[in-house]
Design a protein around this motif. Structure first.
Motif, short mmCIF file in Angstrom:
data_model
loop_
_atom_site.label_atom_id
_atom_site.label_comp_id
_atom_site.label_asym_id
_atom_site.label_seq_id
_atom_site.Cartn_x
_atom_site.Cartn_y
_atom_site.Cartn_z
N LEU A 1 4.26 -4.94 -6.31
CA LEU A 1 4.07 -4.80 -4.87
C LEU A 1 3.51 -6.07 -4.23
O LEU A 1 3.39 -6.13 -3.01
N TRP A 2 3.17 -7.06 -5.02
CA TRP A 2 2.55 -8.27 -4.49
C TRP A 2 3.61 -9.28 -4.07
O TRP A 2 4.67 -9.39 -4.69
N HIS A 3 3.35 -10.02 -3.02
CA HIS A 3 4.23 -11.13 -2.63
C HIS A 3 3.38 -12.33 -2.24
O HIS A 3 2.18 -12.21 -1.98
N ASP A 4 4.00 -13.49 -2.19
CA ASP A 4 3.25 -14.74 -2.06
C ASP A 4 2.50 -14.85 -0.74
O ASP A 4 1.45 -15.48 -0.68
N GLY A 5 3.01 -14.25 0.32
CA GLY A 5 2.35 -14.38 1.62
C GLY A 5 1.21 -13.41 1.83
O GLY A 5 0.57 -13.45 2.89
N LEU A 6 0.93 -12.56 0.87
CA LEU A 6 -0.09 -11.52 1.04
C LEU A 6 -1.48 -12.13 0.87
O LEU A 6 -1.76 -12.81 -0.11
N LYS A 7 -2.36 -11.86 1.83
CA LYS A 7 -3.73 -12.35 1.77
C LYS A 7 -4.71 -11.29 1.30
O LYS A 7 -5.69 -11.60 0.64
N PHE A 8 -4.45 -10.02 1.66
CA PHE A 8 -5.32 -8.92 1.24
C PHE A 8 -4.46 -7.70 0.94
O PHE A 8 -3.50 -7.40 1.67
N LEU A 9 -4.82 -6.99 -0.12
CA LEU A 9 -4.30 -5.65 -0.39
C LEU A 9 -5.50 -4.76 -0.62
O LEU A 9 -6.26 -4.95 -1.57
N PHE A 10 -5.69 -3.78 0.28
CA PHE A 10 -6.80 -2.84 0.16
C PHE A 10 -6.26 -1.49 -0.32
O PHE A 10 -5.27 -0.98 0.24
N VAL A 11 -6.91 -0.93 -1.34
CA VAL A 11 -6.55 0.38 -1.87
C VAL A 11 -7.76 1.28 -1.69
O VAL A 11 -8.80 1.07 -2.34
N THR A 12 -7.66 2.27 -0.82
CA THR A 12 -8.80 3.12 -0.51
C THR A 12 -8.67 4.46 -1.22
O THR A 12 -7.58 5.04 -1.29
#
Length: 411
Positions: free
Chosen positions: A297-308
């Motif tokens: 699910l990650w890509h190079d332009g991603l700065k934050f991924l929050f999982v709550t």
């Protein structure tokens, strides 16, 4: 007398593209005449449908309790089986929650020129949400779509004849002044389910990126409305790739990755285990997903991924570090004293409130965790009352609860 043949015709001047051009036009140079600094705190823009609430997810937790045991006060306090946090509410709720927390928010969308549409806009105005990006439609009704029932191969099918006002916003109707001023552009997956709104959404994303804004994708998947994981990923993949910041719930993450894998892991029983293993297993799963597990699910332009995971825990991932912030769940006295849809909106609003004013969060892990505790505290307060808007806390109330839940060294 006709002019000589050698005379050259004057060249036509190319006109700059107008805002009313088709949706696939190239972005032109926009100037709203503002050359002075904008107000502080920075503005965020919430895009989508204006609603009072959204359909919550009905997801039964894996730990089932006997009705007699569940009715006891002791068992009501933690991990209730029937009430897992809903994915979240409409963007208008997020905008209101952000303003309540001391920020500045604007809403872009469309409503019908009817009693319900005017009531929604009035509600946002009373909460000091900027509505200069809201359009009124004289030919469509708010929250009312017209369907045609037809039969195909012996089956009854519904076909949409006329869309509701919320799904009829055009790219030419976007308020570019709002997109230029907003530092974060927020939307959820609901707008992706409308074909007409998809083109407008990506047009707004292109403008926001041109103006230097960050794209915040608040997934909000009501799982019963989605047929399969593969279909869902196909629908959201373009928006996912455009996002700089993404917030998902633990259940949404499992759904997008491989829910069967995590179901097997939850049901795994080791060969050797203590006598109290079953009691330990009933506790809330606090598993922190590794970078390898979330890599699909990650890509190079991603700065934050929050999982709550409700307000109990918040997992975060950045290009350089990852971790988890512990919180707490509010005591559930009865099934009707908790609104977890509003809780999700408050958490997202708290995250954006700090991201717009605390740029150190992008590089400093310790500073990031301190600010995320503010967002968790906002989510806890919103569980105390029913009905989204009434449960959103103020900035001072959130800070006071943060200082009560966490020791001073964690502020």
């Amino acid at each position: 007398m006709s002019p000589p043949t050698s005379a050259k015709k004057p060249k036509r001047q190319r006109k700059a593209p107008e805002p009313s051009n088709p949706e696939n036009e190239e972005l032109y140079d926009f100037d709203d005449g503002i050359d002075f600094p904008y107000e502080d705190p920075p503005l965020i823009c919430c895009f989508g449908a204006a609603q009072k609430e959204f359909l919550p997810t009905v997801r039964v937790a894996p730990e089932q309790m006997h009705p007699d045991i569940y009715s006891q006060w002791k068992m009501l306090q933690w991990n209730p089986p029937e009430f897992v946090r809903a994915p979240g509410g409409p963007p208008s709720n997020v905008a209101i929650a952000h303003v309540r927390l001391g920020g500045r928010a604007a809403f872009i969308g469309k409503v019908g020129r009817d009693e319900f549409g005017e009531e929604l806009v009035l509600m946002m105005n009373k909460e000091k949400v900027q509505t200069r990006g809201v359009k009124f439609d004289d030919n469509a009704r708010t929250a009312c779509s017209y369907m045609r029932i037809r039969f195909e191969e012996g089956r009854m099918r519904a076909e949409k004849v006329r869309e509701c006002a919320e799904d009829s916003l055009l790219g030419s109707e976007l308020n570019l002044s709002v997109l230029k001023e907003a530092r974060i552009f927020h939307f959820n997956s609901e707008v992706l389910t409308s074909p007409s709104m998809r083109s407008t959404l990506f047009k707004a994303i292109s403008w926001s990126k041109k103006f230097g804004g960050l794209i915040f994708f608040d997934l909000n998947l009501p799982l019963p409305l989605w047929k399969s994981r593969d279909e869902t990923r196909d629908i959201i993949k373009e928006a996912w790739a455009q996002a700089d910041i993404i917030e998902v719930t633990k259940q949404e993450l499992e759904f997008l990755l491989d829910e069967e894998h995590y179901e097997r892991r939850r049901n795994y029983r080791p060969q050797y285990y203590a006598e109290n293993y079953e009691q330990t297993k009933q506790r809330r799963d606090i598993y922190h997903y590794t970078r390898d597990e979330i890599s699909p699910l990650w890509h190079d332009g991603l700065k934050f991924l929050f999982v709550t995971d409700g307000t109990l825990r918040m997992h975060y991932y950045t290009p350089s570090f990852d971790g988890v912030v512990a919180g707490t769940e509010d005591v559930l006295i009865t099934p009707f004293t908790c609104d977890r849809t509003g809780s999700g909106d408050a958490v997202v609003a708290g995250i954006m409130r700090k991201l717009t004013t605390q740029p150190e969060m992008f590089e400093n892990q310790d500073f990031l965790e301190r600010q995320l505790r503010f967002a968790i505290s906002a989510g806890i307060i919103s569980q105390w009352t029913i009905g989204g808007v009434r449960g959103f806390p103020t900035e001072s109330a959130t800070q006071n609860l943060k200082e009560q839940v966490y020791v001073p060294s964690m502020w």
